[in-house]
Motif scaffolding. Structure first.
Motif, mmCIF file in Angstrom:
data_model
loop_
_atom_site.group_PDB
_atom_site.id
_atom_site.type_symbol
_atom_site.label_atom_id
_atom_site.label_comp_id
_atom_site.label_asym_id
_atom_site.label_seq_id
_atom_site.Cartn_x
_atom_site.Cartn_y
_atom_site.Cartn_z
ATOM 1 N N LYS A 1 96.620 -31.969 -39.725
ATOM 2 C CA LYS A 1 96.184 -33.322 -40.052
ATOM 3 C C LYS A 1 94.810 -33.594 -39.475
ATOM 4 O O LYS A 1 94.498 -33.183 -38.351
ATOM 5 C CB LYS A 1 97.187 -34.354 -39.518
ATOM 6 N N ALA A 2 93.999 -34.296 -40.243
ATOM 7 C CA ALA A 2 92.682 -34.691 -39.767
ATOM 8 C C ALA A 2 92.800 -35.800 -38.731
ATOM 9 O O ALA A 2 93.817 -36.489 -38.624
ATOM 10 C CB ALA A 2 91.832 -35.168 -40.944
ATOM 11 N N LEU A 3 91.722 -35.988 -37.968
ATOM 12 C CA LEU A 3 91.550 -37.133 -37.091
ATOM 13 C C LEU A 3 90.506 -38.046 -37.724
ATOM 14 O O LEU A 3 89.664 -37.587 -38.512
ATOM 15 C CB LEU A 3 91.075 -36.713 -35.706
ATOM 16 N N LEU A 4 90.547 -39.320 -37.370
ATOM 17 C CA LEU A 4 89.569 -40.277 -37.879
ATOM 18 C C LEU A 4 88.870 -40.944 -36.714
ATOM 19 O O LEU A 4 89.505 -41.582 -35.867
ATOM 20 C CB LEU A 4 90.255 -41.333 -38.752
ATOM 21 N N ALA A 5 87.546 -40.767 -36.636
ATOM 22 C CA ALA A 5 86.730 -41.466 -35.642
ATOM 23 C C ALA A 5 86.267 -42.779 -36.257
ATOM 24 O O ALA A 5 85.709 -42.798 -37.362
ATOM 25 C CB ALA A 5 85.529 -40.618 -35.238
ATOM 26 N N VAL A 6 86.505 -43.876 -35.542
ATOM 27 C CA VAL A 6 86.230 -45.186 -36.117
ATOM 28 C C VAL A 6 85.714 -46.132 -35.039
ATOM 29 O O VAL A 6 86.238 -46.158 -33.923
ATOM 30 C CB VAL A 6 87.501 -45.760 -36.798
ATOM 31 N N PRO A 7 84.661 -46.913 -35.321
ATOM 32 C CA PRO A 7 84.177 -47.896 -34.360
ATOM 33 C C PRO A 7 85.132 -49.089 -34.272
ATOM 34 O O PRO A 7 85.661 -49.550 -35.289
ATOM 35 C CB PRO A 7 82.818 -48.332 -34.929
ATOM 36 N N VAL A 8 85.326 -49.596 -33.055
ATOM 37 C CA VAL A 8 86.252 -50.695 -32.802
ATOM 38 C C VAL A 8 85.616 -51.679 -31.827
ATOM 39 O O VAL A 8 85.034 -51.262 -30.817
ATOM 40 C CB VAL A 8 87.581 -50.164 -32.216
ATOM 41 N N VAL A 9 85.731 -52.970 -32.125
ATOM 42 C CA VAL A 9 85.329 -54.022 -31.188
ATOM 43 C C VAL A 9 86.478 -55.020 -31.104
ATOM 44 O O VAL A 9 86.881 -55.607 -32.116
ATOM 45 C CB VAL A 9 84.046 -54.750 -31.631
ATOM 46 N N VAL A 10 87.016 -55.217 -29.889
ATOM 47 C CA VAL A 10 88.135 -56.136 -29.661
ATOM 48 C C VAL A 10 87.646 -57.286 -28.781
ATOM 49 O O VAL A 10 86.934 -57.072 -27.794
ATOM 50 C CB VAL A 10 89.318 -55.417 -28.981
ATOM 51 N N ALA A 11 88.030 -58.501 -29.143
ATOM 52 C CA ALA A 11 87.680 -59.686 -28.365
ATOM 53 C C ALA A 11 88.799 -60.709 -28.512
ATOM 54 O O ALA A 11 89.838 -60.436 -29.126
ATOM 55 C CB ALA A 11 86.338 -60.255 -28.823
ATOM 56 N N ASP A 12 88.582 -61.905 -27.977
ATOM 57 C CA ASP A 12 89.616 -62.943 -28.042
ATOM 58 C C ASP A 12 89.809 -63.482 -29.449
ATOM 59 O O ASP A 12 90.838 -64.098 -29.749
ATOM 60 C CB ASP A 12 89.262 -64.099 -27.099
ATOM 61 N N SER A 13 88.812 -63.293 -30.322
ATOM 62 C CA SER A 13 88.930 -63.707 -31.722
ATOM 63 C C SER A 13 88.077 -62.772 -32.565
ATOM 64 O O SER A 13 87.191 -62.072 -32.044
ATOM 65 C CB SER A 13 88.445 -65.148 -31.910
ATOM 66 N N LYS A 14 88.349 -62.760 -33.873
ATOM 67 C CA LYS A 14 87.553 -61.922 -34.764
ATOM 68 C C LYS A 14 86.095 -62.369 -34.758
ATOM 69 O O LYS A 14 85.182 -61.531 -34.817
ATOM 70 C CB LYS A 14 88.123 -61.967 -36.181
ATOM 71 N N GLU A 15 85.872 -63.680 -34.661
ATOM 72 C CA GLU A 15 84.502 -64.198 -34.660
ATOM 73 C C GLU A 15 83.744 -63.696 -33.427
ATOM 74 O O GLU A 15 82.581 -63.286 -33.523
ATOM 75 C CB GLU A 15 84.523 -65.729 -34.696
ATOM 76 N N GLN A 16 84.401 -63.706 -32.268
ATOM 77 C CA GLN A 16 83.749 -63.211 -31.063
ATOM 78 C C GLN A 16 83.463 -61.717 -31.170
ATOM 79 O O GLN A 16 82.413 -61.240 -30.719
ATOM 80 C CB GLN A 16 84.629 -63.494 -29.845
ATOM 81 N N ALA A 17 84.400 -60.976 -31.752
ATOM 82 C CA ALA A 17 84.183 -59.538 -31.926
ATOM 83 C C ALA A 17 82.992 -59.268 -32.845
ATOM 84 O O ALA A 17 82.166 -58.382 -32.573
ATOM 85 C CB ALA A 17 85.443 -58.884 -32.479
ATOM 86 N N GLU A 18 82.881 -60.031 -33.921
ATOM 87 C CA GLU A 18 81.743 -59.871 -34.838
ATOM 88 C C GLU A 18 80.435 -60.205 -34.132
ATOM 89 O O GLU A 18 79.410 -59.545 -34.351
ATOM 90 C CB GLU A 18 81.937 -60.756 -36.068
ATOM 91 N N ASP A 19 80.441 -61.232 -33.276
ATOM 92 C CA ASP A 19 79.234 -61.593 -32.536
ATOM 93 C C ASP A 19 78.819 -60.479 -31.580
ATOM 94 O O ASP A 19 77.625 -60.190 -31.422
ATOM 95 C CB ASP A 19 79.453 -62.889 -31.751
#
Length: 333
Positions: free
Chosen positions: A213-231
């Motif tokens: 099986k392949a692996l997937l490298a993916v960027p992730v940003v976690v915050a208290d809300s999706k809006e904060q993560a996008e910022d």
């Protein structure tokens, strides 16, 4: 169904602090990742880039192996076009002899820098295309001695358990090469977020690799809300340059694209904006997105890239991601 989480670390330099402080943070992050139950901790290779502190993942791997106990440590990845396959095999056999069962060798096709640093790295290196270099490296890793010839070179030391081998890339061609060469494949979605191309590459690898099986490298940003993560993420673009001979390279901005063209001597280049795949949101939202990707592509392990330069925000994002991860079973909570 659970999935494994691993980390890809670039060791970003935050502000004016210097590389030494960034590398100390990298060590602390590796030790945290081990406590969180993450499976692998991979170090990238970048050249002539004062914002990133790792140009030699092999040295950094040895340092981190010495100060952790269980987590696998490896390269994400060695830029093989610059180096002798014999020497890369020696380096990773040495590491695997120092820490048997804990070393990964990830290899990439990209140069890890702009053309001027590539020119310096490749001084005195005889030319060979990437598949040929990968085959040479495979042969040295699997058969440390050349084919029963008198006075033939031997790759030493020979470890009790060799490094696991991974080929990193973002295309169907690289997936096919990984399968045909007997390497595990990691699709780098931070370089190419096209769902169609991810699906096609991973599907090709699964079809040709006889059950791997392949692996997937993916960027992730976690915050208290999706809006904060996008910022925290801010604007994000990826571009692919193609020269007149059909050679490709991925860069992260138009400024890098222009610098690449300038340093490579100009000439005609096509610049294509590439889709960017970044998972953003709360801990629960991001783990739901990971579960969706797992079901869509039939994979069991993600290599997490965190595209945030601020040290405090990066650590908070990864800590939040880990809080939704069962360290014993490799499953989401």
């Amino acid at each position: 169904m659970g999935y494994r989480l691993s980390l890809l670390e670039k060791s970003p330099v935050d502000g004016q602090e210097g590389a030494a402080a960034a590398l100390q943070r990298t060590l602390a992050l590796a030790q945290s990742a081990e406590r969180w139950g993450f499976h692998r901790f991979w170090l990238s290779e970048h050249h002539n880039n004062p914002q990133l502190a790792i140009s030699s993942p092999e040295i950094t791997i040895a340092w981190i192996l010495a100060q952790t106990r269980r987590i696998r440590v490896g390269s994400g990845g060695v830029m093989l076009q610059h180096y002798s396959p014999f020497k890369v095999a020696e380096n990773f056999n040495q590491l695997a002899s120092l820490a048997p069962g804990r070393v990964d060798l990830g290899v990439g096709k990209a140069p890890g820098g702009l053309p001027l640093s590539t020119r310096e790295l490749q001084q005195g290196i005889p030319g060979a295309d990437f598949p040929a270099r990968l085959q040479q490296l495979t042969n040295w890793l699997l058969s440390p001695a050349a084919a029963n010839e008198p006075d033939s070179p031997i790759v030493t030391p020979v470890p009790p358990e060799p490094a696991e081998r991974f080929l990193l890339g973002a295309s169907v061609a690289t997936a096919r090469l990984a399968a045909e060469s007997g390497w595990q494949f990691v699709f780098a979605a931070q370089l190419n977020g096209s769902e169609e191309e991810i699906s096609s590459a991973i599907g090709t690898y699964h079809r040709l690799s006889h059950g791997r099986k392949a692996l997937l490298a993916v960027p992730v940003v976690v915050a208290d809300s999706k809006e904060q993560a996008e910022d925290l993420l801010g604007p994000r673009q990826q571009f692919r340059l193609t020269d007149a001979e059909g050679h490709h390279v991925s860069v992260g901005s138009l400024e890098q694209a222009e610098a690449w063209i300038r340093q490579s001597g100009g000439g005609p280049h096509d610049i294509e904006e590439r889709p960017s795949l970044v998972l953003t949101g709360t801990t629960a939202q991001v783990h739901r997105q990971l579960a969706t990707l797992q079901a869509r592509y039939g994979i069991d392990e993600f290599v997490i890239d965190t595209p945030i330069s601020n040290a405090t925000a990066r650590l908070a994002s990864l800590t939040a991601l880990a809080s939704g991860y069962d360290v014993l079973s490799g499953a989401t909570l």
